[in-house]
Design an enzyme around this catalytic site. Structure first.
Site, short mmCIF file in Angstrom:
data_model
loop_
_atom_site.label_atom_id
_atom_site.label_comp_id
_atom_site.label_asym_id
_atom_site.label_seq_id
_atom_site.Cartn_x
_atom_site.Cartn_y
_atom_site.Cartn_z
N LYS A 29 0.84 -1.20 0.00
CA LYS A 29 0.00 0.00 0.00
C LYS A 29 0.88 1.25 0.00
CE LYS A 29 -3.30 2.58 2.92
NZ LYS A 29 -4.16 2.57 4.13
N ASP A 66 -2.69 10.12 3.88
CA ASP A 66 -4.10 9.73 4.02
C ASP A 66 -4.83 10.74 4.90
OD1 ASP A 66 -6.52 8.49 4.20
OD2 ASP A 66 -5.81 6.79 5.42
N LYS A 85 -10.30 12.73 8.30
CA LYS A 85 -9.82 12.30 9.61
C LYS A 85 -9.77 13.48 10.57
CE LYS A 85 -6.74 8.53 8.18
NZ LYS A 85 -7.40 7.44 8.90
N ASP A 87 1.45 6.23 5.75
CA ASP A 87 0.49 5.30 5.14
C ASP A 87 1.02 4.65 3.86
OD1 ASP A 87 -1.91 4.06 5.64
OD2 ASP A 87 -3.12 5.50 4.51
N ASP A 116 -12.30 7.02 3.74
CA ASP A 116 -11.11 6.75 4.55
C ASP A 116 -10.71 5.27 4.51
OD1 ASP A 116 -8.96 7.35 6.13
OD2 ASP A 116 -10.11 7.55 8.00
N GLU A 130 -9.56 3.65 2.12
CA GLU A 130 -9.02 3.78 0.76
C GLU A 130 -7.97 2.74 0.44
OE1 GLU A 130 -7.77 5.26 3.29
OE2 GLU A 130 -5.64 4.96 2.95
N ARG A 143 -7.83 -0.49 0.89
CA ARG A 143 -8.37 -1.68 0.22
C ARG A 143 -8.75 -1.38 -1.22
NH1 ARG A 143 -12.80 -2.14 4.87
NH2 ARG A 143 -11.09 -1.08 5.94
N1 BES Z 1 -4.39 4.34 6.97
C1 BES Z 1 -5.56 4.07 7.72
C2 BES Z 1 -5.34 3.05 8.83
C3 BES Z 1 -4.56 3.52 10.01
C4 BES Z 1 -5.12 4.37 10.93
C5 BES Z 1 -3.30 3.05 10.23
C6 BES Z 1 -4.40 4.75 12.05
C7 BES Z 1 -2.58 3.42 11.34
C8 BES Z 1 -3.14 4.27 12.26
C9 BES Z 1 -6.66 3.52 6.81
O1 BES Z 1 -6.68 4.02 5.54
C10 BES Z 1 -7.95 3.91 7.46
O2 BES Z 1 -8.21 5.07 7.54
N2 BES Z 1 -8.72 2.92 7.90
C11 BES Z 1 -9.96 3.18 8.56
C12 BES Z 1 -10.96 2.17 8.03
C13 BES Z 1 -12.37 2.46 8.45
C14 BES Z 1 -12.85 3.73 7.77
C15 BES Z 1 -13.22 1.30 8.06
C16 BES Z 1 -9.75 3.02 10.06
O3 BES Z 1 -8.97 2.14 10.46
O4 BES Z 1 -10.31 3.80 10.80
ZN ZN Z 2 -4.89 4.68 4.78
MN MN Z 3 -7.76 5.85 5.41
#
Ligand code: BES
Ligand code: ZN
Ligand code: MN
Length: 499
Positions: free
Chosen positions: A267, A272, A279, A290, A349, A351, A353
């Site tokens: 990835k 992000d 966020k 990210d 968010d 994104e 996947r």
């Molecule tokens: N890059 C983030 C995941 C992340 C968050 C990694 C904090 C490390 C620390 C990912 O893109 C994300 O935002 N995931 C969301 C998914 C949710 C919207 C289903 C998450 O984990 O909140």
């Molecule tokens: Zn992300």
């Molecule tokens: Mn995200």
């Protein structure tokens, strides 16, 4: 870091800093025993007096030690003898690495690789020692203008002292350890670089430079190419950003002709923001990390090429920013992935996947032996497992077991979560083939369930490195994980002659 391995009497070895181990209880390891004898029992005396704390990795610096050729002697605790194992061995090495990197000596010598570790070979100890000692010298000061902060410190030359004369196997182990550290350093540099420097374009350029240096193929696709390939999911993430996306493909061909490659998919979200599902502000700077999955793919390529492993390896890096621009994808938008499956983007968010699913479809063309994707995918993974292991989910239990074992061997561990069919229904969408989120529960699993719909053609494992790719707080910085795990996995495959 420049390493030499030598058979030597440590007490006679001239060096700026000599590192030796001591158990909190019981007799000294052979090298330290020789030092003790040469110093007229001084080491034993200091230990008896309690000058070295018991906990593995505690240190005691002795300047101008009597009867010993080194200018300084660093005693490192190995902890209690009956508790000594992988962890204490690594803790002792990490403490040594820290002292070597910060101290005034320009070259140093370490005797720790000669301390027996239950169930581990001599080569394992040397590889670990080289990796940990070289990694300990890592610094990121590219962005500092202050000359003092950038000043070169610590030792650049290290001797690993052994009782017996080293052979080819010992040399190979040390070379591997230092190659893995070099791969980690690249991964850390990319992760630590701010998002205004480490853009998708910059990732593509780094991959190209790596390919040129080590003579492997690199192809960098642009937005038009992605459109032609039908990568609607990946492109939907790139839409809000002014930075053009990149799709990077690396091919290292060290194996025999037609052997199937291992494919690594990383990835590469260079920042992000969450997109329209923005966020919160707190700690958002950490979303520059990210792209650590992508960085680990490039770092692993560096390590593998540096080792010259006889394997075939493919790397795939979808790279983009996730920004809330006027053209950005909106919650509720439906996009069509390269596989033809449609996705309702319920949260912009989620994104990672979306960019990975198209990369995983693209991976099919290589008829891979297996595919491993690496992604800072879910905050839920940090909640579930903390920052110790990476999350592991797989559609093949043997592959999962192999990765788990290599994680333990390398000290870069993973923990498997279930990928059961029952979770799939959480991805139901009223308007498309699936939604891109699964609701409040089991976020790491539903993310992997989403990916599993694009990995039916091959054996696949997913590493969620959200908790392990970097550390926060005072020591904020990229860890270089899971380069050690991936390198160990590939060394294992090379030695088994599987790829
Ligand atoms: N890059 C983030 C995941 C992340 C968050 C990694 C904090 C490390 C620390 C990912 O893109 C994300 O935002 N995931 C969301 C998914 C949710 C919207 C289903 C998450 O984990 O909140
Ligand atoms: Zn992300
Ligand atoms: Mn995200």
């Amino acid at each position: 870091m420049e390493f030499t391995i030598k058979a030597a009497h440590p007490e006679k070895f001239k060096t700026g800093l000599l590192v030796a181990g001591a158990f909190a209880d019981g007799p000294l390891p052979a090298a330290s025993d020789a030092l003790d004898a040469a110093s007229g029992g001084r080491l034993a005396h200091l230990l008896k007096r309690g000058d070295l704390e018991a906990k593995a990795g505690s240190t005691l610096l002795i300047a101008d030690p009597q009867g010993i050729a080194a200018e300084r002697l660093l005693l490192v605790s190995l902890g209690k003898r009956e508790e000594f194992g992988d962890k204490a061995f690594r803790d002792a090495l990490a403490a040594a690495a820290k002292a070597i990197a910060a101290g005034p000596a320009r070259e140093a010598a370490v005797t720790l690789a000669d301390v027996e570790v239950a169930g581990r070979t001599h080569e394992w100890r040397l590889q670990q020692a080289a990796r940990i000692l070289a990694d300990g010298a890592y610094r990121f000061d590219a962005m500092k203008s202050d000359k003092e902060a950038k000043k070169d410190r610590g030792a650049k030359k290290l001797s690993l002292l052994l009782a017996d004369k080293p052979g080819v196997r010992e040399e190979t182990a040390v070379r591997r350890g230092s190659a893995i550290a070099a791969g980690m350093a690249l991964a850390k540099d990319l992760g630590n670089a701010p998002a205004n420097v480490c853009t998708p374009t910059q990732l593509g350029d780094t991959a190209r430079a790596l390919g040129k240096q080590y003579k492997f193929e690199v192809e960098v696709l642009d937005r038009d190419d992605m459109e032609k390939l039908g990568m609607g999911a990946l492109l939907s993430v790139a839409r809000g950003s002014h930075q053009p996306p990149r799709f990077i493909v690396l091919q290292y061909k060290g194996g025999k002709g037609k052997t199937k490659p291992v494919a690594l998919v990383g990835k590469g979200v260079t920042f992000d923001t969450g997109g329209i599902s923005l966020k919160p502000a707190a700690e958002m700077d950490e979303m520059k990390y990210d792209m650590c999955g992508a960085a680990s793919v490039l770092g692993t390529f560096k390590a593998v090429a540096e080792m010259g492993l006889p394997i075939n390896l493919v790397g795939i890096v979808p790279a983009t920013e996730n920004m809330p621009g006027g053209g950005a994808t909106k919650p509720g938008d439906v996009v069509t992935s390269m596989s033809g499956q449609t996705i309702e983007v319920l949260n912009t968010d989620a994104e990672g996947r979306l960019i990975l699913c198209d990369a995983l479809s693209y991976a099919e063309r290589f008829k891979p032996a297996c595919v491993i994707d690496i992604a800072t995918l879910t905050g839920a993974c940090v909640v579930a497992l903390g920052k110790i292991p990476s999350g592991l989910l797989a559609n093949d239990d043997e592959l999962a077991a192999e990765l788990t074992r290599r994680g333990t061997d390398s000290g870069d561990r993973v923990w498997q979560l279930p990928l059961w069919e029952e979770y799939q229904e959480l991805l139901k969408s009223n308007f498309a083939d699936m939604g891109n989120i699964g609701g409040r529960f089991a976020g790491t699993i539903t993310a992997a369930c989403f990916l599993s719909r694009f990995t039916k053609a091959y054996k696949w494992a997913h590493l969620d490195i959200a908790g392990t790719a970097w550390v926060s707080g005072d020591a904020k910085g990229a860890t270089g994980r899971p380069v050690p795990l991936l390198a160990e996995f590939l060394i294992g495959r090379a030695e088994a002659g599987v790829v």
